[in-house]
Design a protein around this motif. Structure first.
Motif, PDB file in Angstrom:
ATOM      1  N   VAL A 165     -29.888  38.665   7.693  1.00 15.27           N
ATOM      2  CA  VAL A 165     -28.309  38.978   8.288  1.00 15.27           C
ATOM      3  C   VAL A 165     -28.378  38.774   9.805  1.00 15.27           C
ATOM      4  O   VAL A 165     -29.556  38.700  10.517  1.00 15.27           O
ATOM      5  CB  VAL A 165     -28.338  40.814   8.567  1.00 15.27           C
ATOM      6  CG1 VAL A 165     -27.493  40.932   9.230  1.00 15.27           C
ATOM      7  CG2 VAL A 165     -28.635  41.264   7.497  1.00 15.27           C
ATOM      8  N   VAL A 171     -23.555  35.851   1.712  1.00 18.49           N
ATOM      9  CA  VAL A 171     -21.608  36.313   1.389  1.00 18.49           C
ATOM     10  C   VAL A 171     -21.343  36.458   3.058  1.00 18.49           C
ATOM     11  O   VAL A 171     -21.678  36.383   4.230  1.00 18.49           O
ATOM     12  CB  VAL A 171     -22.107  37.766   1.932  1.00 18.49           C
ATOM     13  CG1 VAL A 171     -21.195  38.878   1.582  1.00 18.49           C
ATOM     14  CG2 VAL A 171     -22.975  38.634   1.061  1.00 18.49           C
ATOM     15  N   ILE A 190     -24.992  45.508   1.366  1.00 18.66           N
ATOM     16  CA  ILE A 190     -25.836  44.150   0.642  1.00 18.66           C
ATOM     17  C   ILE A 190     -26.984  45.329   0.247  1.00 18.66           C
ATOM     18  O   ILE A 190     -27.376  44.666  -0.312  1.00 18.66           O
ATOM     19  CB  ILE A 190     -26.244  43.516   1.307  1.00 18.66           C
ATOM     20  CG1 ILE A 190     -27.022  43.573   2.750  1.00 18.66           C
ATOM     21  CG2 ILE A 190     -25.086  42.678   2.305  1.00 18.66           C
ATOM     22  CD1 ILE A 190     -27.308  42.544   3.543  1.00 18.66           C
ATOM     23  N   THR A 196     -22.732  47.129   6.655  1.00 17.41           N
ATOM     24  CA  THR A 196     -23.410  46.236   5.852  1.00 17.41           C
ATOM     25  C   THR A 196     -24.560  46.202   5.289  1.00 17.41           C
ATOM     26  O   THR A 196     -24.482  45.608   4.374  1.00 17.41           O
ATOM     27  CB  THR A 196     -23.439  44.709   7.509  1.00 17.41           C
ATOM     28  OG1 THR A 196     -22.108  44.186   7.354  1.00 17.41           O
ATOM     29  CG2 THR A 196     -23.507  43.293   6.364  1.00 17.41           C
ATOM     30  N   ALA A 219     -15.273  40.145   0.254  1.00 14.29           N
ATOM     31  CA  ALA A 219     -17.405  40.415  -0.073  1.00 14.29           C
ATOM     32  C   ALA A 219     -17.699  41.656  -0.361  1.00 14.29           C
ATOM     33  O   ALA A 219     -18.465  42.103  -1.551  1.00 14.29           O
ATOM     34  CB  ALA A 219     -17.591  40.469   1.677  1.00 14.29           C
ATOM     35  N   SER A 279     -21.644  37.416   9.199  1.00 17.18           N
ATOM     36  CA  SER A 279     -20.429  37.757   8.611  1.00 17.18           C
ATOM     37  C   SER A 279     -20.130  39.478   8.322  1.00 17.18           C
ATOM     38  O   SER A 279     -19.235  40.156   7.570  1.00 17.18           O
ATOM     39  CB  SER A 279     -20.062  36.961   6.981  1.00 17.18           C
ATOM     40  OG  SER A 279     -20.415  35.708   7.241  1.00 17.18           O
ATOM     41  N   THR A 280     -20.760  40.096   9.528  1.00 14.92           N
ATOM     42  CA  THR A 280     -20.887  41.610   8.996  1.00 14.92           C
ATOM     43  C   THR A 280     -19.643  42.239   9.148  1.00 14.92           C
ATOM     44  O   THR A 280     -18.992  43.423   8.948  1.00 14.92           O
ATOM     45  CB  THR A 280     -21.559  42.636   9.883  1.00 14.92           C
ATOM     46  OG1 THR A 280     -21.376  41.743  11.573  1.00 14.92           O
ATOM     47  CG2 THR A 280     -23.440  41.638   9.522  1.00 14.92           C
ATOM     48  N   CYS A 332     -25.622  36.908   5.087  1.00  9.67           N
ATOM     49  CA  CYS A 332     -25.047  37.838   5.855  1.00  9.67           C
ATOM     50  C   CYS A 332     -25.787  37.110   7.345  1.00  9.67           C
ATOM     51  O   CYS A 332     -25.521  38.014   8.071  1.00  9.67           O
ATOM     52  CB  CYS A 332     -24.522  39.293   5.416  1.00  9.67           C
ATOM     53  SG  CYS A 332     -23.116  39.488   6.424  1.00  9.67           S
TER      54      CYS A 332
END
Length: 242
Positions: free
Chosen positions: A139, A43, A127, A123, A96, A113-114, A110
């Motif tokens: 993450v 993501v 997810i 996030t 996303a 990209s949170t 991820c």
């Protein structure tokens, strides 16, 4: 000059797109211990380096990469083709929060990209719907290594310390099973690559676009060197869905 293009140029020499070395990227993915025929979702995939490396580590794995930047997705497509992985990764141009998949994944990435979901807690909630029971998420999130000035916190954003970051990530059905905290050396490699790639491109493209690129590189470097260097940290958390 559009922001997506600036970012794509800035990451040309560091497609990992996070302050993480190649060796530590591999170490994190190996710790995931992906099964044969693993399904991976990336993501905010950017240039796709994380998911492509996962495919190289597990020869039967397949991946989906999701991003809103056409420049990053094009770069990811070229990288997949160059590494003979095009038939095992599907790239999706989508926000996303709008992406959906028919089957759950063994690993959801991820990394940095949170912001796409509005922060770390949203996030982890978002997810969770993609990860199979007993599956994993990797993450990457910023945290404060030491208390920032109020001015810096206002510019950079609302982060917690490392303990608070782990607490937030684990708050709803997740368990941290491994982690990596980026070193200053990794940060410096990332930031010098980011600002240097953009500055080099600016020198090669005189004119309005080059001027904008150089201004962006200098602004970023100033914020880094005189602001968050050795204050903002980055943690890569490997989390089990329980």
């Amino acid at each position: 000059m559009e922001r997506d293009l600036l970012s794509a140029i800035a990451h040309r020499d560091h497609p990992i797109a996070a302050p993480v070395s190649e060796a530590n990227l591999d170490r994190l993915l190996r710790r995931a211990a992906l099964p044969e025929a693993a399904r991976v979702l990336d993501v905010g995939c950017g240039e796709g380096e994380w998911s492509l490396r996962a495919l190289e580590l597990v020869s039967s794995a397949v991946a989906d990469g999701v991003d809103i930047s056409p420049h990053a997705l094009a770069s990811a497509g070229r990288a997949a083709a160059a590494r003979g992985l095009s038939d095992r990764i599907s790239l999706h141009s989508s926000p996303a929060e709008r992406f959906s998949a028919p089957e759950p994944y063994d690993l959801v990435l991820c990394m940095g990209s949170t912001h796409a979901f509005g922060g770390l807690k949203p996030t982890m909630d978002a997810i969770a719907r993609f990860v199979r029971p007993g599956g994993l998420a990797l993450v990457g999130e910023g945290f404060w290594e030491r208390p920032p000035t109020p001015e810096l916190a206002e510019v950079i954003g609302d982060y917690r310390d490392l303990a608070g970051t782990v607490e937030t990530a684990e708050s709803e059905g997740w368990l941290t099973v491994y982690a990596h905290v980026s070193t200053l050396e990794e940060w410096d490699e990332y930031e010098w690559s980011w600002t240097g790639s953009l500055s080099r491109w600016a020198a090669e493209h005189p004119g309005p676009d080059g001027d904008q690129a150089l201004a962006a590189a200098r602004e970023h470097r100033e914020l880094w060197l005189n602001g968050y260097r050795a204050t903002l940290g980055f943690a890569s958390l490997l989390l089990l869905r329980v």
